[in-house]
Design a protein around this motif. Structure first.
Motif, short mmCIF file in Angstrom:
data_model
loop_
_atom_site.label_atom_id
_atom_site.label_comp_id
_atom_site.label_asym_id
_atom_site.label_seq_id
_atom_site.Cartn_x
_atom_site.Cartn_y
_atom_site.Cartn_z
N ASN A 82 2.28 7.40 0.27
CA ASN A 82 0.83 7.69 0.32
C ASN A 82 0.25 7.25 1.66
N SER A 83 0.94 7.63 2.77
CA SER A 83 0.50 7.41 4.16
C SER A 83 0.66 5.98 4.63
N SER A 84 1.23 5.07 3.85
CA SER A 84 1.46 3.68 4.29
C SER A 84 2.96 3.46 4.47
N THR A 97 4.17 6.77 -8.62
CA THR A 97 4.04 8.23 -8.50
C THR A 97 3.18 8.55 -7.27
N GLY A 98 3.57 9.52 -6.49
CA GLY A 98 2.78 9.90 -5.31
C GLY A 98 3.61 10.65 -4.30
N LEU A 122 6.76 12.81 -5.79
CA LEU A 122 7.62 12.22 -6.81
C LEU A 122 6.74 11.82 -8.00
N THR A 123 7.08 12.35 -9.16
CA THR A 123 6.33 12.05 -10.37
C THR A 123 7.20 11.19 -11.29
N VAL A 124 6.63 10.06 -11.75
CA VAL A 124 7.33 9.16 -12.66
C VAL A 124 6.80 9.39 -14.07
N TYR A 125 7.71 9.73 -14.98
CA TYR A 125 7.31 10.13 -16.32
C TYR A 125 7.46 8.99 -17.34
N LEU A 126 6.75 9.18 -18.45
CA LEU A 126 6.81 8.27 -19.59
C LEU A 126 8.04 8.56 -20.45
#
Length: 690
Positions: free
Chosen positions: A275-277, A295-296, A317-321
């Motif tokens: 996320n840009s960092s 997630t990001g 990247l999405t982190v799911y339940l």
């Protein structure tokens, strides 16, 4: 033996005698010339012609550019002597008339002459043998140079291969080694230069050059070309690999390894951003236990320190339940997965229209989160078509079958059962280069769905255009217009249609003689104001598409109207003032009529020396006389001119035989006067076409 010979003079010249035998005659000397090649440092033998055992041999040498011969060696048949100065030629030996030069030197290049006295058929003869010796120099080991051994990709660079010595013509071959076991010939040149107009990464590797002439070949020491480039756009890979509609996915609490690769020379330096960092420096970024808060977007930045250039790429990247699949709202023991749940089942075991539900569990969620999907097969069948792009350069095969969950997978096969392109969902378009050999070939689109027991096929055949005509034989009388037509039959791949006239010329849309029309697949050609016989002949309707062409001939026969009946002038009379004339006539014989025309000329003018044709001397003064009229009055005559008149019957554009030529008589009761003397005109029975 010499003391047995004696010299004597005769009327013919100097003679050498032995005893009473006549041995040497003037003009008996023998002359030969040849060229011999030798290699520097090696041995060469120069034969004194074909003399086997000469009595006396004398060898001399004349170097290049000089006219003065130098003694090399001499022999009297028993012993021989070599001049000390001959050492510049090499190691010289004389044996039985043959001169041998070992360790041949370049100074030996020039002209050798052997003078030999020998006995043949009991006579003493003299021979002069000229030998041009060419000393060939082997090529030395080449020296390879590069004007820039580390160019930046896209720059021009030059390699030079040179030798210190070697007999021309020296040619050069260049070899490229990407590894120890691989080699390839890059080029063959005559100048020893290898130009790379735009160096790229494929040019990297070891290079050698080989110089060769007609004697030998030598190869240079290898030299490495190191092309600086990059970085290319990075590619991010993730382990474990899982994707969704936004990008990549991971299950909560999993270890996620992200690897970045960007081709570069020197190798890239990598920085990772979340996320840009900035979060990490290095090629491989590892998250031991990933959580939903991570997630990001993840960005990999690749840098080439040498060029100070950089590129980057970003993924989501999405982190799911925790997830679990159930069928038709009834919970089933399909197992629990974290963040990403995948259930794989045989398609043939699933009924069309079945619904599946995914249940999500998490301590922070009070109730179960639910998503549903229905598995179904689209109705109908796949549709396929083919079309050609502009100017028939490419062919495009299209196959479509929309709908379904999951969507239908489509792929193309050709007539040889070879797969074309790749597998695509719902729509598959394959583009290929047009080729006349594809005419008549069949292509098949295959559609597959997990719920279908067997694939469904859609076939299309590429056809050369086919033409049919309304009529291939058309005839009409001249003066009318006629319409020729042809039609494209069956699938025609966007065929273009052209018309050719009876002179095999393409008819343009702006041609005044013709009119082109199209209605659907019908193509019409109208020929205006037809003329006999110039418009008769074969016209062609031609069609061309991406896989071939065809043409259809249509024969047009323009007929001339029948000859009208002959005409006889029955009355031709002046008015009193001779400014008007009254004509009357009758027709003879049968034939169609559409009218009459009256012509006149000066009766007294002599046209015998005129280059103009007889018919061109007549002036048409009336041409619109109806076919049922048999008289006509003409005015506007000059009283001072004696006119001659004639009448012709007309059938459309065909004119009959002209009547006899007559001059008018004076009215007011005067007797019919004789026609004045006129030029005698001979008429043929040929029809005249207006």
């Amino acid at each position: 033996m010499i003391e047995n010979y004696e010299l004597a003079f005769s009327e013919g010249g100097l003679e050498l005698k032995r005893g009473r035998s006549h041995l040497l005659h003037p003009g008996d000397a023998k002359y030969e010339e040849q060229m011999v090649k030798g290699v520097r440092g090696l041995s060469v033998q120069l034969a004194c012609g074909d003399v086997v055992s000469p009595m006396v041999v004398f060898w001399s040498f004349t170097k290049q550019g000089s006219l003065i011969p130098r003694a090399v060696a001499i022999s009297n048949g028993i012993e021989s002597k070599v001049e000390k100065a001959s050492v510049v030629l090499g190691q010289v030996n004389l044996r039985n008339g043959t001169l041998e030069v070992r360790n041949l030197q370049t100074a030996a290049e020039g002209h050798f002459m052997c003078q030999a006295m020998y006995e043949e058929e009991e006579e003493i003869r003299v021979g002069y043998f000229y030998i041009e010796l060419v000393v060939l120099v082997p090529v030395s080991k080449p020296f390879l140079q590069m004007n820039n051994s580390t160019p930046v990709e896209g720059m021009a660079m030059v390699m030079t291969c040179s030798v210190k010595e070697g007999t021309p013509t020296v040619r050069y071959s260049w070899h490229h080694y990407t590894s120890r076991d691989s080699t390839g010939t890059v080029a063959e040149t005559a100048s020893g230069l290898l130009n790379l107009m735009s160096a790229n990464r494929t040019h990297m590797g070891w290079y050698t050059c080989t110089a060769h002439n007609e004697i030998n070949s030598q190869t240079s020491e290898p030299m490495y070309l190191d092309v600086i480039y990059g970085p290319d756009e990075p590619v991010i890979s993730i382990e474990p690999f899982a994707i969704n509609h936004n990008g990549f996915s991971a299950n909560e609490q999993e270890e996620v390894i992200m690897t970045c690769l960007a081709s570069s020379n020197p190798p890239s330096h990598y920085l990772w951003f979340y996320n840009s960092s900035q979060v990490y420096s290095g090629q491989k970024y590892v998250i031991a236990k990933i959580s939903r808060t991570q997630t990001g977007t993840y960005t990999c930045l690749a840098q080439n320190i040498h060029l100070n250039t950089r590129t980057q790429t970003t993924i989501i990247l999405t982190v799911y339940l925790q997830l679990r699949w159930v069928k038709s709202s009834q919970e089933a023991n399909t197992g629990v997965a974290y963040s990403n749940a995948t259930s794989i089942q045989r398609g043939m075991d699933i009924q069309n229209g079945s619904m599946y539900t995914c249940l999500a569990f998490h301590p922070g969620i009070g109730e179960k989160a639910v998503c549903k999907t229905t598995v179904w097969v689209p109705g109908g069948n796949p549709t396929c078509s083919a079309m050609a792009t502009k100017q028939n350069e490419f062919l495009m095969l299209s196959c479509n079958w929309e709908g379904g969950m999951p969507r239908v997978t489509l792929w193309w096969r050709d007539w040889r059962n070879h797969v074309l392109g790749g597998l695509k969902q719902s729509s598959n378009i394959y583009v290929m280069k047009s080729n006349s050999s594809l005419g008549g070939k069949e292509f098949t689109c295959i559609a597959a769905h997990p719920l279908l027991a067997r694939a469904i096929e859609c076939h299309i055949q590429l056809e050369v255009p086919r033409l049919v005509a309304e009529s291939t034989e058309v005839s009409l009388f001249e003066g009318d217009e006629v319409q020729l037509g042809c039609m494209l039959q069956g699938p025609h791949l966007g065929s273009e249609v052209f018309w050719y006239n009876n002179k095999n010329q393409v008819i343009r849309p702006d041609a005044q003689k013709y009119r082109l029309q199209q209605s659907g697949t019908w193509f019409k050609l109208t020929v205006r104001d037809t003329e006999w016989p110039s418009d008769s002949g074969t016209y062609r309707c031609a069609a061309v598409n991406a896989v071939g062409n065809t043409s259809l001939p249509i024969s047009l026969h323009v007929k001339k109207y029948p000859v009208p009946p002959n005409v006889t002038i029955s009355k031709l009379m002046y008015s009193r003032q001779r400014t008007e004339v009254q004509l009357e006539w009758v027709t003879q014989g049968s034939g169609n009529l559409t009218g009459f025309m009256v012509q006149r000329r000066d009766a007294k003018r002599n046209f015998s020396n005129s280059s103009r044709s007889v018919d061109s001397l007549w002036e048409t003064v009336a041409s619109d006389i109806e076919p049922d009229i048999r008289d006509h009055r003409l005015g506007g005559l000059d009283p001072a001119i004696v006119y001659a008149f004639r009448i012709l019957a007309v059938n459309h554009r065909t004119t009959g035989h002209p009547s006899e030529m007559k001059t008018p008589v004076i009215a007011a009761g005067e007797q019919h006067q004789a026609d004045p003397p006129l030029e005698v005109v001979s008429w043929t029975g040929r029809n005249k076409d207006l």
